[in-house]
Enzyme design. Structure first.
Site, mmCIF file in Angstrom:
data_model
loop_
_atom_site.group_PDB
_atom_site.id
_atom_site.type_symbol
_atom_site.label_atom_id
_atom_site.label_comp_id
_atom_site.label_asym_id
_atom_site.label_seq_id
_atom_site.Cartn_x
_atom_site.Cartn_y
_atom_site.Cartn_z
ATOM 1 N NE ARG A 74 -4.403 -1.562 1.703
ATOM 2 C CZ ARG A 74 -5.209 -2.198 2.623
ATOM 3 N NH1 ARG A 74 -4.885 -2.056 3.863
ATOM 4 N NH2 ARG A 74 -6.175 -2.747 2.321
ATOM 5 C CE LYS A 87 -20.570 -12.592 6.377
ATOM 6 N NZ LYS A 87 -20.970 -12.033 7.643
ATOM 7 N N GLY A 132 -8.351 -7.045 -0.646
ATOM 8 C CA GLY A 132 -8.630 -7.993 0.552
ATOM 9 C C GLY A 132 -8.014 -9.427 0.418
ATOM 10 N N GLY A 152 -13.063 -3.685 0.851
ATOM 11 C CA GLY A 152 -14.613 -3.486 0.793
ATOM 12 C C GLY A 152 -14.939 -2.384 -0.258
HETATM 13 P P1 AMP Z 1 -14.081 -12.591 1.599
HETATM 14 O O1 AMP Z 1 -13.620 -11.591 2.586
HETATM 15 O O2 AMP Z 1 -15.606 -12.928 1.899
HETATM 16 O O3 AMP Z 1 -13.650 -12.721 0.517
HETATM 17 O O4 AMP Z 1 -13.828 -14.164 2.383
HETATM 18 C C1 AMP Z 1 -12.532 -14.501 2.416
HETATM 19 C C2 AMP Z 1 -12.430 -15.601 3.277
HETATM 20 O O5 AMP Z 1 -13.209 -16.747 2.936
HETATM 21 C C3 AMP Z 1 -10.879 -16.096 3.628
HETATM 22 O O6 AMP Z 1 -10.624 -15.845 4.851
HETATM 23 C C4 AMP Z 1 -11.158 -17.695 3.369
HETATM 24 O O7 AMP Z 1 -10.525 -18.365 4.318
HETATM 25 C C5 AMP Z 1 -12.778 -17.939 3.605
HETATM 26 N N1 AMP Z 1 -13.216 -18.827 2.872
HETATM 27 C C6 AMP Z 1 -13.121 -19.639 1.585
HETATM 28 N N2 AMP Z 1 -13.355 -20.499 1.295
HETATM 29 C C7 AMP Z 1 -14.182 -21.109 2.431
HETATM 30 C C8 AMP Z 1 -14.789 -22.081 2.697
HETATM 31 N N3 AMP Z 1 -14.976 -23.234 2.019
HETATM 32 N N4 AMP Z 1 -15.365 -22.241 4.131
HETATM 33 C C9 AMP Z 1 -15.088 -21.124 4.866
HETATM 34 N N5 AMP Z 1 -14.305 -19.964 4.563
HETATM 35 C C10 AMP Z 1 -13.977 -20.047 3.340
#
Ligand code: AMP
Length: 406
Positions: free
Chosen positions: A37, A198, A362, A385
């Site tokens: 960054r 999620k 991220g 974000g």
């Molecule tokens: P996000 O910030 O929503 O893009 O989520 C990223 C996070 O999703 C990372 O820390 C990953 O470890 C988690 N992630 C990816 N695949 C899975 C999974 N199958 N189950 C739980 N967490 C996951």
């Protein structure tokens, strides 16, 4: 780009206040572990310096001190690193507003000044007008180069623009132009890869880009709510029950609009996620963990943690034809090497393609860095974000507040 940038205005002999995103990771001894960054802000800093300003005043937040002065969140280590990177002295001041700071800026022999963490003051995140005004009194021109916080209306991103001529820095300009070009006028076929923890976080992106995308490839934790919505067994995998109807509606909408949605046809599963961590990596305690690959249905007691080999093959075959790829969210728990294969293989595959590849910030950016593929992507966003909200089609307050070109 519709907004004025540093290139559009006269900076010579001006005091220029630049909001940077110096929110870098540090280890327990406060050593900077990744200075991406800081380096991303160098084009703007060097450009402004080349225009011979009276003073270049840099501001940023670091971590979450929640409005209190907490020494471990001081920007002092950033001043040191910046000095090495620009090969020029950087004067560090111990606050970011007030008469004493103003005096120190005006009397300083140095032309580059870094002010202390904005979030040591609760008024920063509250977007408090007097705090914004105090920041504005320090300078003649405001430049926002902090894409990572552009989705927040804070005093240093939005509030300050009410009191000064406000333009975009070169990083902000680059982020906006890559993301908007890929979204508004993508070279077709346009593929969207979505993963991460999620579904609820990604619904806005799916709905906004469904009319433009040709195919959407889904993996990660969010894929299991979709698989469940299709009646598949998902064991103990991540499930957002309250989003099952939304997932069904998205699948139906995509079918009607002839957008192909790809879901995992096989999964890497584990009976437990039992980790040991050291400062840099996390590893599985293999003695207590069983891992195997199954088809779409996951037995009870097992957790889906990565896409399997058939899915990787399907996704690479689909991506082969794409001309624009936007990727937001890892396809498995990439932080653990045992569950990083899906993200790694897909990242490796798209890095070989001669197409536009845009990586959301991220965790997706962290995954690409882990696989050492940063230089092989067209653009890696510096804002997690912020890039998500941009892809959702939302107006980012830190960008909207800047002066228009016309
Ligand atoms: P996000 O910030 O929503 O893009 O989520 C990223 C996070 O999703 C990372 O820390 C990953 O470890 C988690 N992630 C990816 N695949 C899975 C999974 N199958 N189950 C739980 N967490 C996951």
């Amino acid at each position: 780009m519709e907004k004025l940038t540093v290139r559009d205005i006269d900076l010579s002999e001006k005091k220029v206040l630049v909001r940077c995103d110096f929110n870098v990771p540090q280890d327990a001894n406060l050593n900077i572990t990744d200075d991406t960054r800081i380096r991303a802000s160098l084009p703007t800093i060097n450009y402004i310096l080349s225009r011979k300003p009276k003073k270049l005043i840099l501001i940023s937040h670091l971590g979450r001190p929640d409005g209190k002065v907490i020494p471990k969140y001081s920007l002092k280590p950033i001043a040191q690193r910046l000095k090495e990177l620009i090969n020029q002295e950087v004067k560090m001041l111990n606050d970011c507003i007030g008469a004493a700071i103003q005096k120190e800026i005006n009397q300083s022999q140095e032309s580059v000044i870094l002010l202390e963490n904005l979030r040591f003051h609760p008024e920063e995140e509250q977007n408090e007008p007097n705090f914004s005004k105090s920041l504005a009194t320090l300078a003649d021109i405001f430049v926002n180069d902090a894409f990572g916080t552009a989705h927040r209306a804070h005093a240093s991103t939005e509030g300050v623009t009410h009191y000064l001529t406000s333009v975009a820095g070169l990083l902000l300009e680059r982020e906006i132009s890559y993301l908007s070009q890929a979204m508004e006028n993508p070279q077709k076929p346009f593929a969207l890869i979505l993963g991460g923890a999620k579904v609820s976080d990604k619904i806005g992106v799916i709905l906004n880009l469904l009319p433009k995308a040709d195919e959407i490839l889904i993996g990660g934790g969010m894929s299991y709510t979709f698989l469940r919505a299709q009646g598949k067994q998902i064991g103990n995998s991540k499930l957002e029950k309250d989003k099952l109807d939304t997932a069904k509606a998205i699948l139906e909408k995509a079918r009607k609009q002839k957008v192909k949605i790809f879901l995992p046809v096989d999964n890497v599963i584990t009976d437990t996620i039992d980790t040991i961590s050291n400062s840099r990596t996390q590893e599985l305690k293999n003695s207590r963990t069983h891992i195997k690959t199954v088809g779409e249905n996951i037995p009870d007691g097992w957790i889906g943690v990565d896409i399997g080999p058939k899915t990787i093959k399907n996704y690479c075959a689909a991506l082969k034809k794409a001309k624009t790829i936007i990727w937001n969210g890892p396809l498995g728990i990439f932080e653990l090497d045992a569950f990083a294969n899906g993200s790694k293989k897909v990242a490796g595959f798209i890095s070989q393609l001669k197409v536009v590849t845009i990586i959301g910030g991220g965790d997706t950016a962290a995954a690409i860095a882990k696989f050492h593929l940063e230089s092989k992507m067209t653009h890696i966003s510096t804002g997690g974000g912020a890039s998500l909200e941009f892809l959702e089609g939302k107006t980012l307050p830190g960008i909207a507040a800047l002066a228009d070109k016309k």
